[in-house]
Design a protein around this motif. Structure first.
Motif, PDB file in Angstrom:
ATOM      1  N   ILE A 126       0.854  -1.185   0.000  1.00 48.47           N
ATOM      2  CA  ILE A 126       0.000   0.000   0.000  1.00 48.47           C
ATOM      3  C   ILE A 126       0.891   1.236   0.000  1.00 48.47           C
ATOM      4  CG2 ILE A 126      -1.735   1.289   1.302  1.00 48.47           C
ATOM      5  CD1 ILE A 126      -2.741  -1.421   2.352  1.00 48.47           C
ATOM      6  N   LEU A 127       0.645   2.114  -0.967  1.00 45.80           N
ATOM      7  CA  LEU A 127       1.487   3.294  -1.163  1.00 45.80           C
ATOM      8  C   LEU A 127       0.900   4.529  -0.491  1.00 45.80           C
ATOM      9  CD1 LEU A 127       2.325   2.888  -4.972  1.00 45.80           C
ATOM     10  CD2 LEU A 127       3.621   2.049  -2.992  1.00 45.80           C
ATOM     11  N   PRO A 128       1.734   5.530  -0.215  1.00 44.77           N
ATOM     12  CA  PRO A 128       1.222   6.777   0.352  1.00 44.77           C
ATOM     13  C   PRO A 128       0.183   7.434  -0.554  1.00 44.77           C
ATOM     14  CG  PRO A 128       3.605   6.686   0.579  1.00 44.77           C
ATOM     15  CD  PRO A 128       3.205   5.532  -0.297  1.00 44.77           C
ATOM     16  N   LEU A 129      -0.877   7.923   0.061  1.00 49.96           N
ATOM     17  CA  LEU A 129      -1.911   8.675  -0.647  1.00 49.96           C
ATOM     18  C   LEU A 129      -2.676   9.485   0.398  1.00 49.96           C
ATOM     19  CD1 LEU A 129      -3.215   9.133  -3.460  1.00 49.96           C
ATOM     20  CD2 LEU A 129      -4.885   7.407  -2.865  1.00 49.96           C
ATOM     21  N   PHE A 130      -2.577  10.797   0.322  1.00 51.30           N
ATOM     22  CA  PHE A 130      -3.258  11.668   1.278  1.00 51.30           C
ATOM     23  C   PHE A 130      -3.494  13.027   0.638  1.00 51.30           C
ATOM     24  CE2 PHE A 130       1.286  11.462   2.050  1.00 51.30           C
ATOM     25  CZ  PHE A 130       1.701  12.780   2.090  1.00 51.30           C
ATOM     26  N   HIS A 131      -4.465  13.740   1.188  1.00 53.06           N
ATOM     27  CA  HIS A 131      -4.969  14.956   0.557  1.00 53.06           C
ATOM     28  C   HIS A 131      -3.869  15.988   0.297  1.00 53.06           C
ATOM     29  CE1 HIS A 131      -8.241  17.755  -0.490  1.00 53.06           C
ATOM     30  NE2 HIS A 131      -7.480  18.684   0.050  1.00 53.06           N
ATOM     31  N   GLN A 132      -2.949  16.139   1.241  1.00 46.52           N
ATOM     32  CA  GLN A 132      -1.943  17.188   1.158  1.00 46.52           C
ATOM     33  C   GLN A 132      -0.706  16.761   0.368  1.00 46.52           C
ATOM     34  OE1 GLN A 132      -3.183  15.583   3.813  1.00 46.52           O
ATOM     35  NE2 GLN A 132      -3.236  16.855   5.647  1.00 46.52           N
ATOM     36  N   MET A 133      -0.715  15.583  -0.233  1.00 41.18           N
ATOM     37  CA  MET A 133       0.452  15.048  -0.938  1.00 41.18           C
ATOM     38  C   MET A 133       0.854  15.977  -2.086  1.00 41.18           C
ATOM     39  SD  MET A 133       0.858  11.219  -2.531  1.00 41.18           S
ATOM     40  CE  MET A 133       2.442  10.395  -2.335  1.00 41.18           C
ATOM     41  N   THR A 134       2.147  16.289  -2.158  1.00 42.18           N
ATOM     42  CA  THR A 134       2.639  17.166  -3.212  1.00 42.18           C
ATOM     43  C   THR A 134       3.080  16.359  -4.426  1.00 42.18           C
ATOM     44  OG1 THR A 134       4.933  17.104  -2.454  1.00 42.18           O
ATOM     45  CG2 THR A 134       3.483  18.764  -1.443  1.00 42.18           C
ATOM     46  N   THR A 135       3.234  17.051  -5.554  1.00 37.27           N
ATOM     47  CA  THR A 135       3.717  16.396  -6.764  1.00 37.27           C
ATOM     48  C   THR A 135       5.110  15.830  -6.533  1.00 37.27           C
ATOM     49  OG1 THR A 135       2.405  17.848  -8.180  1.00 37.27           O
ATOM     50  CG2 THR A 135       4.290  16.744  -9.199  1.00 37.27           C
ATOM     51  N   ALA A 136       5.944  16.574  -5.837  1.00 33.74           N
ATOM     52  CA  ALA A 136       7.307  16.104  -5.568  1.00 33.74           C
ATOM     53  C   ALA A 136       7.281  14.835  -4.719  1.00 33.74           C
ATOM     54  CB  ALA A 136       8.105  17.199  -4.871  1.00 33.74           C
ATOM     55  N   GLU A 137       6.413  14.794  -3.704  1.00 34.43           N
ATOM     56  CA  GLU A 137       6.321  13.591  -2.873  1.00 34.43           C
ATOM     57  C   GLU A 137       5.842  12.401  -3.700  1.00 34.43           C
ATOM     58  OE1 GLU A 137       5.311  15.278   1.601  1.00 34.43           O
ATOM     59  OE2 GLU A 137       3.716  15.248   0.104  1.00 34.43           O
ATOM     60  N   GLN A 138       4.841  12.617  -4.534  1.00 33.26           N
ATOM     61  CA  GLN A 138       4.352  11.503  -5.343  1.00 33.26           C
ATOM     62  C   GLN A 138       5.398  11.056  -6.352  1.00 33.26           C
ATOM     63  OE1 GLN A 138       0.680  12.026  -7.620  1.00 33.26           O
ATOM     64  NE2 GLN A 138       0.115   9.915  -7.131  1.00 33.26           N
ATOM     65  N   ASP A 139       6.155  11.982  -6.905  1.00 32.83           N
ATOM     66  CA  ASP A 139       7.234  11.606  -7.828  1.00 32.83           C
ATOM     67  C   ASP A 139       8.272  10.730  -7.132  1.00 32.83           C
ATOM     68  OD1 ASP A 139       6.150  12.931  -9.997  1.00 32.83           O
ATOM     69  OD2 ASP A 139       7.374  14.735  -9.754  1.00 32.83           O
ATOM     70  N   THR A 140       8.547  11.033  -5.863  1.00 31.49           N
ATOM     71  CA  THR A 140       9.489  10.214  -5.088  1.00 31.49           C
ATOM     72  C   THR A 140       8.956   8.795  -4.930  1.00 31.49           C
ATOM     73  OG1 THR A 140      10.315  12.128  -3.863  1.00 31.49           O
ATOM     74  CG2 THR A 140      10.634   9.972  -2.845  1.00 31.49           C
ATOM     75  N   VAL A 141       7.665   8.666  -4.629  1.00 28.98           N
ATOM     76  CA  VAL A 141       7.056   7.342  -4.480  1.00 28.98           C
ATOM     77  C   VAL A 141       7.098   6.586  -5.808  1.00 28.98           C
ATOM     78  CG1 VAL A 141       4.970   6.062  -3.866  1.00 28.98           C
ATOM     79  CG2 VAL A 141       5.551   8.163  -2.626  1.00 28.98           C
ATOM     80  N   ILE A 142       6.744   7.254  -6.890  1.00 26.12           N
ATOM     81  CA  ILE A 142       6.728   6.611  -8.210  1.00 26.12           C
ATOM     82  C   ILE A 142       8.119   6.103  -8.581  1.00 26.12           C
ATOM     83  CG2 ILE A 142       6.460   7.080 -10.685  1.00 26.12           C
ATOM     84  CD1 ILE A 142       4.128   8.993  -9.862  1.00 26.12           C
ATOM     85  N   ALA A 143       9.125   6.932  -8.344  1.00 28.07           N
ATOM     86  CA  ALA A 143      10.501   6.523  -8.660  1.00 28.07           C
ATOM     87  C   ALA A 143      10.918   5.325  -7.815  1.00 28.07           C
ATOM     88  CB  ALA A 143      11.452   7.705  -8.428  1.00 28.07           C
ATOM     89  N   ALA A 144      10.519   5.325  -6.546  1.00 26.84           N
ATOM     90  CA  ALA A 144      10.875   4.218  -5.662  1.00 26.84           C
ATOM     91  C   ALA A 144      10.210   2.915  -6.112  1.00 26.84           C
ATOM     92  CB  ALA A 144      10.468   4.546  -4.228  1.00 26.84           C
ATOM     93  N   VAL A 145       8.943   2.973  -6.522  1.00 30.20           N
ATOM     94  CA  VAL A 145       8.251   1.774  -6.982  1.00 30.20           C
ATOM     95  C   VAL A 145       8.882   1.264  -8.280  1.00 30.20           C
ATOM     96  CG1 VAL A 145       6.046   0.875  -7.854  1.00 30.20           C
ATOM     97  CG2 VAL A 145       6.082   2.362  -5.849  1.00 30.20           C
ATOM     98  N   ARG A 146       9.229   2.157  -9.183  1.00 25.83           N
ATOM     99  CA  ARG A 146       9.895   1.746 -10.412  1.00 25.83           C
ATOM    100  C   ARG A 146      11.226   1.053 -10.111  1.00 25.83           C
ATOM    101  NH1 ARG A 146       8.365   3.414 -15.314  1.00 25.83           N
ATOM    102  NH2 ARG A 146       6.637   4.899 -15.517  1.00 25.83           N
ATOM    103  N   ASP A 147      11.948   1.578  -9.147  1.00 28.79           N
ATOM    104  CA  ASP A 147      13.211   0.964  -8.739  1.00 28.79           C
ATOM    105  C   ASP A 147      12.968  -0.423  -8.165  1.00 28.79           C
ATOM    106  OD1 ASP A 147      15.848   0.568  -8.023  1.00 28.79           O
ATOM    107  OD2 ASP A 147      15.777   1.876  -6.262  1.00 28.79           O
ATOM    108  N   ALA A 148      11.926  -0.547  -7.314  1.00 33.54           N
ATOM    109  CA  ALA A 148      11.612  -1.845  -6.709  1.00 33.54           C
ATOM    110  C   ALA A 148      11.178  -2.859  -7.761  1.00 33.54           C
ATOM    111  CB  ALA A 148      10.515  -1.672  -5.669  1.00 33.54           C
ATOM    112  N   HIS A 149      10.505  -2.392  -8.777  1.00 33.29           N
ATOM    113  CA  HIS A 149      10.036  -3.274  -9.854  1.00 33.29           C
ATOM    114  C   HIS A 149      11.171  -3.680 -10.786  1.00 33.29           C
ATOM    115  CE1 HIS A 149       8.007  -4.221 -13.747  1.00 33.29           C
ATOM    116  NE2 HIS A 149       7.126  -4.806 -12.946  1.00 33.29           N
ATOM    117  N   GLY A 150      12.268  -2.913 -10.750  1.00 34.38           N
ATOM    118  CA  GLY A 150      13.383  -3.198 -11.639  1.00 34.38           C
ATOM    119  C   GLY A 150      13.273  -2.520 -12.978  1.00 34.38           C
ATOM    120  N   ASP A 151      12.459  -1.461 -13.034  1.00 37.04           N
ATOM    121  CA  ASP A 151      12.252  -0.764 -14.302  1.00 37.04           C
ATOM    122  C   ASP A 151      13.393   0.213 -14.581  1.00 37.04           C
ATOM    123  OD1 ASP A 151      10.423   0.002 -16.530  1.00 37.04           O
ATOM    124  OD2 ASP A 151      10.566   1.953 -15.547  1.00 37.04           O
TER     125      ASP A 151
END
Length: 368
Positions: free
Chosen positions: A343-368
């Motif tokens: 389950i990934l972070p998701l909350f009302h005040q989430m910034t674009t920069a924070e979400q970009d960090t999560v996306i990059a981390a998931v891509r890294d974990a996936h091996g992309d």
């Protein structure tokens, strides 16, 4: 760390809570009654009963459905453990059924597979805010309770989740969109059932504490049956009234963020994510991501290394120590999802920069 969830609370809620304290009425009172009326109107049901948690709400729902000792109640194992625990609280036996791999919710087929002559009811969960196909369970001949703990703000066939349920339970825990700190709500269609459940949450007093204290004459109450203290406070309800007004904005923001996640992960091989079902919309109370060889411990550690606080996939209650040693039907989809999703972070005040960090981390974990 980027949190997995952060309540959207501010000055309005603080002022409302302070006003409740200043009024001198801090237990269950007029603000609870106002919150109940507002929530019933929002969902589109005749009766709403505020309680101390969704767990107590579910317990009252089972009592309202006539569940008792000797009965079996079918539940998804893929749910917070309270869904199964409340069956014990009602004196019955929980029976776990498997879930759909896309919605993470029970299906009529999975329920039929474990139904016996002792089966009295089924608890249908709107997992992570994804609405269950409630109408599909109508032909099973069972009492249906909707566990809408995560569902406030989601829709089912064009109506708010829970609007068509005979009995539904909601959570206002801080992990949910609408929060009162702790707290919950029961929604009921039948007036006699609502009257009884409203009594049961307050020791089964013949006259509520609020009515006694507001009376100009002495009132001698009776206690009509063995019951519970499941009350919400006026301080919580004051916060809840503000949160309810903000709920549509919360849902809209979470859906924007979820769409951005979905777009970012759409090209990753084997990846599936939380999404709307064909018959409704989700509030994205939780945003989960899964792929076949996802190593949960490795992914969670890697995300933490990127400054991202994630969580394991939705728990499977039958695998927890409290339920080990009991006999359950095979639950292959449940066990795959709980072990190979996060389950990934998701909350009302989430910034674009924070979400970009999560996306990059998931891509890294996936091996992309």
């Amino acid at each position: 760390m980027i949190p997995v969830m952060k309540p959207w609370l501010g000055a309005e809620e603080a002022e409302a809570a302070a006003a409740a304290v200043a009024s001198g009425w801090v237990a269950q009172g007029p603000r609870v009654a106002e919150f109940e009326r507002a929530f019933a109107e929002f969902i589109g049901v005749p009766h709403a009963i505020a309680v101390s948690s969704c767990t107590t709400a579910l317990h009252l729902c089972l009592i309202g459905a006539g569940v008792g000792p000797g009965d079996e109640v079918i539940v998804p194992s893929l749910s917070f453990i309270a869904t199964a625990n409340v069956v014990h609280h009602a004196g019955a036996t929980p029976v776990c059924a498997d879930v759909d791999a896309v919605t993470l919710n029970l299906t009529p087929e999975s329920v039929r597979a474990v139904t016996t002559e002792r089966t009295k009811a089924v608890i249908v969960v709107d997992q992570g805010g994804i609405p269950a196909d409630l109408d599909a369970f109508a032909s099973l001949g069972l009492a249906v309770v909707e566990d809408a703990a995560c569902g406030a703000g989601s829709t089912y066939r064009g109506r708010p989740v829970g609007a068509g349920a005979a009995l539904a339970a909601y959570s206002f825990h801080p992990r949910k969109l609408l929060t009162t700190g702790e707290g919950g709500m029961v929604t009921v269609q039948d007036e006699q059932t609502a009257v009884r459940l409203r009594r049961l949450r307050e020791h089964a007093m013949s006259v509520s504490a609020a009515d006694r204290h507001s009376s100009s004459q002495p009132v001698l109450e009776e206690y009509l049956e063995v019951a519970y203290n499941y009350r919400m406070t006026d301080i919580q309800a004051a916060i809840g009234l503000i949160q309810l007004r903000k709920l549509p904005e919360m849902v809209a923001r979470r859906r924007e963020l979820a769409a951005r996640y979905q777009d970012a992960f759409s090209g990753l091989a084997g990846v599936t994510t939380a999404a709307d079902p064909a018959y409704g919309t989700t509030n994205f109370q939780s945003f989960w991501v899964s792929w076949p060889d996802l190593d949960q411990e490795h992914v969670l550690k890697l995300l933490a290394g990127h400054g991202v606080s994630a969580r394991r996939g939705i728990m499977a209650s039958h695998l927890e120590p409290a339920y080990r040693g009991r006999s359950f039907a095979p639950l292959p989809v449940t066990e795959r999802l709980t072990r190979h999703s996060v389950i990934l972070p998701l909350f009302h005040q989430m910034t674009t920069a924070e979400q970009d960090t999560v996306i990059a981390a998931v891509r890294d974990a996936h091996g992309d």
